[in-house]
Structures are given as structure tokens and as C-alpha cells.
Enzyme design. Structure first.
Site, short mmCIF file in Angstrom:
data_model
loop_
_atom_site.label_atom_id
_atom_site.label_comp_id
_atom_site.label_asym_id
_atom_site.label_seq_id
_atom_site.Cartn_x
_atom_site.Cartn_y
_atom_site.Cartn_z
N TYR A 249 -101.13 86.97 -50.43
CA TYR A 249 -102.01 85.90 -49.98
C TYR A 249 -101.21 84.65 -49.59
O TYR A 249 -101.45 84.04 -48.54
CB TYR A 249 -103.01 85.57 -51.08
CG TYR A 249 -104.11 84.62 -50.68
CD1 TYR A 249 -105.22 85.06 -49.98
CD2 TYR A 249 -104.06 83.27 -51.04
CE1 TYR A 249 -106.24 84.20 -49.62
CE2 TYR A 249 -105.07 82.40 -50.69
CZ TYR A 249 -106.16 82.86 -49.98
OH TYR A 249 -107.17 81.99 -49.63
N ALA B 158 -98.05 84.45 -48.69
CA ALA B 158 -97.27 84.71 -47.49
C ALA B 158 -98.15 84.64 -46.25
O ALA B 158 -97.76 84.06 -45.22
CB ALA B 158 -96.60 86.08 -47.58
N LYS C 65 -101.03 82.98 -45.87
CA LYS C 65 -101.51 81.62 -45.62
C LYS C 65 -100.39 80.69 -45.16
O LYS C 65 -100.64 79.74 -44.41
CB LYS C 65 -102.19 81.08 -46.87
CG LYS C 65 -103.50 81.78 -47.23
CD LYS C 65 -104.50 81.73 -46.08
CE LYS C 65 -105.84 82.32 -46.46
NZ LYS C 65 -106.82 82.25 -45.35
#
Length: 253
Positions: free
Chosen positions: A163, A165, A167
Site C-alpha cells: 500500500y 509503495a 501510494k
């Protein structure tokens, strides 16, 4: 950008943050194209918006699949006209530690499936939808706006390698696209929410939720409307581009 009568597509629009964004932008006269995987929830969302006299249509698509994204944006253009705005909101979580060990023995690891599912939806989905929306804006000569939903987790958050990485990638895409698309009159911004009252946080154990809430300087979780208002600001502020707007109650991961 003047929102009234413009076509704005919102991915993950059937509930939570996406539905709150649709309501706020729709109240300002936007014609909303709600994109989601769940046809039943989409129809319910359209009915909820209709009760507030908001124009919205449902479009079923999987943002992680190229053919599905191409088809849905073609359908939106045919039914509503070319998009002038896009909110890349669709996202999932598949949390887990990279490696979990006990007494020197590895107990479990984050699987490639966990990694890939989140990257496919949260990053590749943003890329695909952004590409199709920008293409429509350019062909129509529209000075449009793309808003990507990142997260404070983009700075790194324990148990969220996938998540975080994704975002972080979304934030980088925002800056890149703002530079590339400015020549066409297209602005690109992002919002990085903190902990917000959604279906996901509501499913947390009470003690975990209490701990999270105490960690927020303002002492409470945000509301979906707070994020929707941040999205509205980016649409309406014609000099905002290439930046990530944080809305997290003062929290930093």
C-alpha cells in the site's frame, strides 16, 4: 475550473470517500460518472445521489484491467460526453508484514499475490484511468483536472509495504503528470488522507481504533466530507497543480 455541468468520473465511487466526493461535486452541478466493480452498490449510490437531485450514472469496470478501463471511458464519453475531471479514488488493502518471524524462524511473509493485487488496483489503476481521462481531455480541447488519492502512508507504514509503495507511486505520478499535461491546460493534484471514518476503519477492533484516534493531534478521525472538500478545492483552485494536499488532522506517519 468551473464544476457546473462538467463530466467528472470518480473511481471507487459506490461508497465511502468516493460517494462523498460525488455528492460534494454533484451539489456544485457536476455530472457524475461513478465507476466501481460492484454493480449493485453503484445503483444504490446513484439512487442516493438522485435523492439530492444530483445527476449521476453508474459504470461498472475493473480499474486494474486495461481493456475494462478503455471500455468504460469510451462508454462514459458516448453517454455523457468527454470527461473534464477525474478522481482516482479506487483502492484496496492487503496488509501484512514483509517477513514475520518468531524465535529466529520465519513464520510468514507477504505473498506476491498480496503485493500485486494492491499495486494493480492502487497504482496501475491510477495510471490507466489517468491516461484515458487525459486523452479525452486533450482530444476535446478541455482544460481538465485529475485528482489522485494518495495517503499519508506513502511515507512508509508498518505492515503496508504494498500500500505504501503504491501510494508513494501515486504521489510521484501526480507531479510527473502535472509537468507533462500543463501544456494542454490540464492540472493534476493529489490528496493524502489520514485516518478517515469509513467502512474500513469501522471494521477495526475498538481498542485499535481508540489507539489510532489518540495518535491524531486533533483527537478524532476525519470525515469523508473532509476529503471531499480537499478534492473540491483542487478542482476549483486554478493555480493548484503538481502537489499533494495532506488532510490528516496533523498526523504524520
Amino acid at each position: 475550473m468551473h464544476i457546473n455541468d462538467e463530466v467528472i468520473a470518480i473511481t471507487g465511487g459506490a461508497q465511502g470517500l468516493g460517494l462523498a466526493m460525488a455528492k460534494m461535486l454533484g451539489e456544485r452541478g457536476a455530472r457524475i460518472a461513478l465507476i466501481d466493480l460492484d454493480a449493485e452498490q453503484l445503483e444504490q449510490a446513484v439512487n442516493v445521489l438522485a435523492d439530492s437531485h444530483i445527476q449521476a450514472q453508474a459504470f461498472v469496470a475493473n480499474v486494474a484491467e486495461e481493456s475494462s478501463v478503455i471500455e468504460v471511458f469510451t462508454e462514459i464519453r458516448a453517454k455523457l460526453g468527454p470527461v473534464a475531471g477525474l478522481v482516482n479514488n479506487a483502492g484496496i488493502t492487503r496488509d501484512g508484514l514483509l517477513v514475520k518471524a518468531k524465535d529466529g524462524e520465519v513464520v510468514s511473509t507477504m505473498s506476491l499475490k498480496q503485493w500485486q493485487q494492491v499495486i494493480d488496483v492502487n497504482l496501475t489503476g491510477v495510471f490507466l484511468c489517468g491516461r484515458e481521462a487525459a486523452s479525452q481531455m486533450i482530444e476535446a480541447g478541455t482544460q481538465g483536472v485529475i485528482v489522485n488519492i494518495s495517503s499519508i502512508s506513502r511515507a512508509g507504514n508498518m505492515g503496508q509495504s504494498n500500500y505504501a509503495a503504491a501510494k508513494a507511486g501515486v504521489a510521484a505520478l501526480t507531479v510527473t503528470w502535472a509537468k507533462e499535461l500543463a501544456r494542454y491546460g490540464i492540472r493534476v493534484g493529489a490528496v493524502a488522507p489520514g485516518f478517515i471514518e469509513t467502512e474500513m476503519t469501522a471494521s477495526m477492533r475498538p481498542e485499535i481504533l481508540e489507539k489510532i484516534t489518540k495518535g491524531v493531534p486533533l483527537g478524532r478521525l476525519g470525515l469523508p466530507e473532509n476529503i471531499a472538500d480537499s478534492v473540491r478545492y483542487i478542482f476549483e483552485n486554478n493555480y493548484f497543480s503538481g502537489r499533494v494536499l495532506e488532510c490528516d488532522g496533523g498526523l504524520r506517519v
